[in-house]
Motif scaffolding. Structure first.
Motif, mmCIF file in Angstrom:
data_model
loop_
_atom_site.group_PDB
_atom_site.id
_atom_site.type_symbol
_atom_site.label_atom_id
_atom_site.label_comp_id
_atom_site.label_asym_id
_atom_site.label_seq_id
_atom_site.Cartn_x
_atom_site.Cartn_y
_atom_site.Cartn_z
ATOM 1 N N CYS A 7 7.319 1.330 -9.598
ATOM 2 C CA CYS A 7 7.561 0.548 -7.965
ATOM 3 C C CYS A 7 9.406 1.380 -7.062
ATOM 4 C CB CYS A 7 8.000 -0.844 -8.640
ATOM 5 S SG CYS A 7 6.436 -1.485 -8.760
ATOM 6 N N GLU A 11 9.909 -2.136 -2.867
ATOM 7 C CA GLU A 11 8.793 -2.921 -3.745
ATOM 8 C C GLU A 11 8.764 -3.805 -4.471
ATOM 9 O OE1 GLU A 11 5.184 1.154 -3.734
ATOM 10 O OE2 GLU A 11 6.552 0.506 -5.582
ATOM 11 N N LYS A 51 -1.400 -0.393 -4.004
ATOM 12 C CA LYS A 51 -0.787 0.989 -4.290
ATOM 13 C C LYS A 51 -1.833 1.592 -5.396
ATOM 14 C CE LYS A 51 3.210 0.660 -7.303
ATOM 15 N NZ LYS A 51 3.902 1.468 -6.256
ATOM 16 N N ARG A 217 0.884 3.323 3.463
ATOM 17 C CA ARG A 217 0.974 3.667 1.429
ATOM 18 C C ARG A 217 -0.280 4.437 1.434
ATOM 19 N NH1 ARG A 217 3.528 4.263 -2.581
ATOM 20 N NH2 ARG A 217 3.028 4.611 -4.422
#
Length: 241
Positions: A7, A11, A51, A217
């Motif tokens: 991370c 994050e 993610k 993302r």
């Protein structure tokens, strides 16, 4: 923990923020332990999904059961059955299909190859969801003698979002964002008219933050994967599983 190492600083701050905020709400007696567990597992699920981690389906399965229980307590039968009969079993289906489409060399620590329906597909998905939801709501309104269930929109958007996510399409985040907007409105309305449930609305607000990040993302991941696997000088191949 491997995830923590992967991370970024932002994050990590986001993880700390929603964990501490849930703990404080529980500590001040604003939410029950059930709501805390539901909110935390849902937030972790969405964060891992943002993610592009296959591990998101484990907290996702726990979250669907907890949220179904929450809906049972508030008599939201449509969403209750949706989570028990659709979202819960599809967590295992999603894990299977994501595992079969794992990426070889990752561009941003992702586990899977992400896809896009077609250029500007998110507009088509959004318009389709609005049209189908409006039609479905009118049908339920007619059958119910004018008592349309407000959570029918959640039914439509949840199915679309889950299927798009299992298919690894970027557009799944558009559907999740629309669902979050609706759920925030639903639980805020419930808090005002039935019983104080602003904490659940806050949970969906956290989810919206995760979804917005997921959209951002996945676009980045998609662009980098395109360069790695489909670029004119690319020699990298997808790993067969």
């Amino acid at each position: 923990m491997q995830l923590w190492k992967e991370c970024s600083m932002r994050e990590r701050m986001w993880l700390i923020f929603f964990t501490v905020s849930y703990a404080l709400l529980y500590g001040f007696g604003s939410i029950s332990l059930l709501t805390v567990a539901t909110a935390f597992m849902g937030s972790v699920c969405m964060f891992l999904g943002a993610k592009a981690k296959i591990s998101n389906f484990l907290p996702g399965a726990i979250y669907t059961l907890l949220y179904a229980w929450q809906c049972y307590l508030f008599d939201f039968k449509t969403v209750l059955y949706l989570h028990l009969l659709f979202h819960f079993p599809l967590q295992f289906v999603g894990w299977y299909f994501w595992h079969k489409n794992r990426v070889g060399p990752a561009s941003m620590q992702e586990d899977i190859v992400v896809r896009q329906l077609f250029p500007h597909a998110w507009i088509a998905v959004l318009l389709s969801l609005i049209l189908v939801s409006t039609f479905f709501a009118q049908v339920v309104f007619s059958i119910g003698n004018g008592q349309a269930e407000l959570d029918i929109l959640a039914f439509i958007f949840s199915i679309a979002a889950q299927l798009l996510m299992i298919g690894r399409f970027m557009e799944n985040w558009v559907a999740w964002l629309c669902l979050n907007v609706f759920n925030i409105a639903l639980w805020t309305y419930t808090a005002i008219t039935v019983t104080p449930t602003f904490s659940i609305a806050y949970m969906w607000l956290i989810f919206m933050g995760n979804c917005a990040y997921g959209c951002y993302r996945w676009v980045q991941i998609g662009n980098k994967q395109t360069q790695m696997f489909a670029g004119p000088y690319s020699k990298l191949k997808l790993r067969k599983v």
